[in-house]
Motif scaffolding. Structure first.
Motif, PDB file in Angstrom:
ATOM      1  N   LYS A 108       0.667  -1.442   0.012  1.00 54.15           N
ATOM      2  CA  LYS A 108       0.172   0.159  -0.109  1.00 54.15           C
ATOM      3  C   LYS A 108       0.757   1.326   0.155  1.00 54.15           C
ATOM      4  O   LYS A 108       0.508   2.542  -0.659  1.00 54.15           O
ATOM      5  N   GLU A 120       3.804   1.411  -1.372  1.00 54.20           N
ATOM      6  CA  GLU A 120       4.450   1.651  -2.632  1.00 54.20           C
ATOM      7  C   GLU A 120       3.464   1.990  -3.590  1.00 54.20           C
ATOM      8  O   GLU A 120       3.691   2.778  -4.579  1.00 54.20           O
ATOM      9  N   GLN A 121       2.157   1.607  -3.491  1.00 59.49           N
ATOM     10  CA  GLN A 121       1.117   2.020  -4.378  1.00 59.49           C
ATOM     11  C   GLN A 121       0.840   3.587  -4.332  1.00 59.49           C
ATOM     12  O   GLN A 121       0.661   4.437  -5.128  1.00 59.49           O
ATOM     13  N   ARG A 157       1.457   6.499  -7.020  1.00 61.64           N
ATOM     14  CA  ARG A 157       0.434   7.516  -7.460  1.00 61.64           C
ATOM     15  C   ARG A 157       1.106   8.811  -7.268  1.00 61.64           C
ATOM     16  O   ARG A 157       0.691   9.626  -8.145  1.00 61.64           O
ATOM     17  N   ILE A 187       2.170   0.156 -11.525  1.00 58.04           N
ATOM     18  CA  ILE A 187       1.118   0.475 -10.750  1.00 58.04           C
ATOM     19  C   ILE A 187       0.079  -0.731 -10.677  1.00 58.04           C
ATOM     20  O   ILE A 187      -0.722  -1.075  -9.750  1.00 58.04           O
ATOM     21  N   ASN A 188      -0.378  -1.279 -11.882  1.00 57.53           N
ATOM     22  CA  ASN A 188      -1.112  -2.534 -12.021  1.00 57.53           C
ATOM     23  C   ASN A 188      -0.611  -3.599 -11.338  1.00 57.53           C
ATOM     24  O   ASN A 188      -1.319  -4.526 -10.721  1.00 57.53           O
ATOM     25  N   VAL A 230       1.312  -3.745  -8.675  1.00 54.21           N
ATOM     26  CA  VAL A 230       1.169  -3.549  -7.206  1.00 54.21           C
ATOM     27  C   VAL A 230      -0.230  -3.773  -6.868  1.00 54.21           C
ATOM     28  O   VAL A 230      -0.655  -4.423  -5.820  1.00 54.21           O
ATOM     29  N   ARG A 231      -1.256  -3.035  -7.652  1.00 56.57           N
ATOM     30  CA  ARG A 231      -2.632  -3.463  -7.410  1.00 56.57           C
ATOM     31  C   ARG A 231      -3.172  -4.867  -7.432  1.00 56.57           C
ATOM     32  O   ARG A 231      -3.654  -5.208  -6.355  1.00 56.57           O
TER      33      ARG A 231
END
Length: 66
Positions: free
Chosen positions: A22, A24-25, A29, A43-44, A46-47
């Motif tokens: 979280k 890192e996300q 961002r 980003i994807n 990590v999600r």
């Protein structure tokens, strides 16, 4: 991160991993907003890793109850 790797973690390790992902996300961002993000596919990744960790944590909790 593979699902097999996540399944090998304990409940506490899963919580720590989720917190790290979280963070890192959040940082990714910010980098995207300021135009400093070099690898937008991260980003994807990590999600999806967050979803994996949450899913496996939920499965382990359900197994513990049963």
């Amino acid at each position: 991160m593979k699902a097999d790797e996540v399944r090998g973690l304990s409940a506490d390790q899963l919580k720590d991993k989720l917190a790290d992902l979280k963070k890192e996300q959040f940082n990714l961002r910010f980098q995207k907003a300021t135009g400093q993000l070099e690898k937008s596919s991260r980003i994807n990744e990590v999600r999806k890793d967050i979803a994996r960790v949450k899913t496996i944590a939920r499965q382990k909790a359900a197994e513990a109850k049963a």
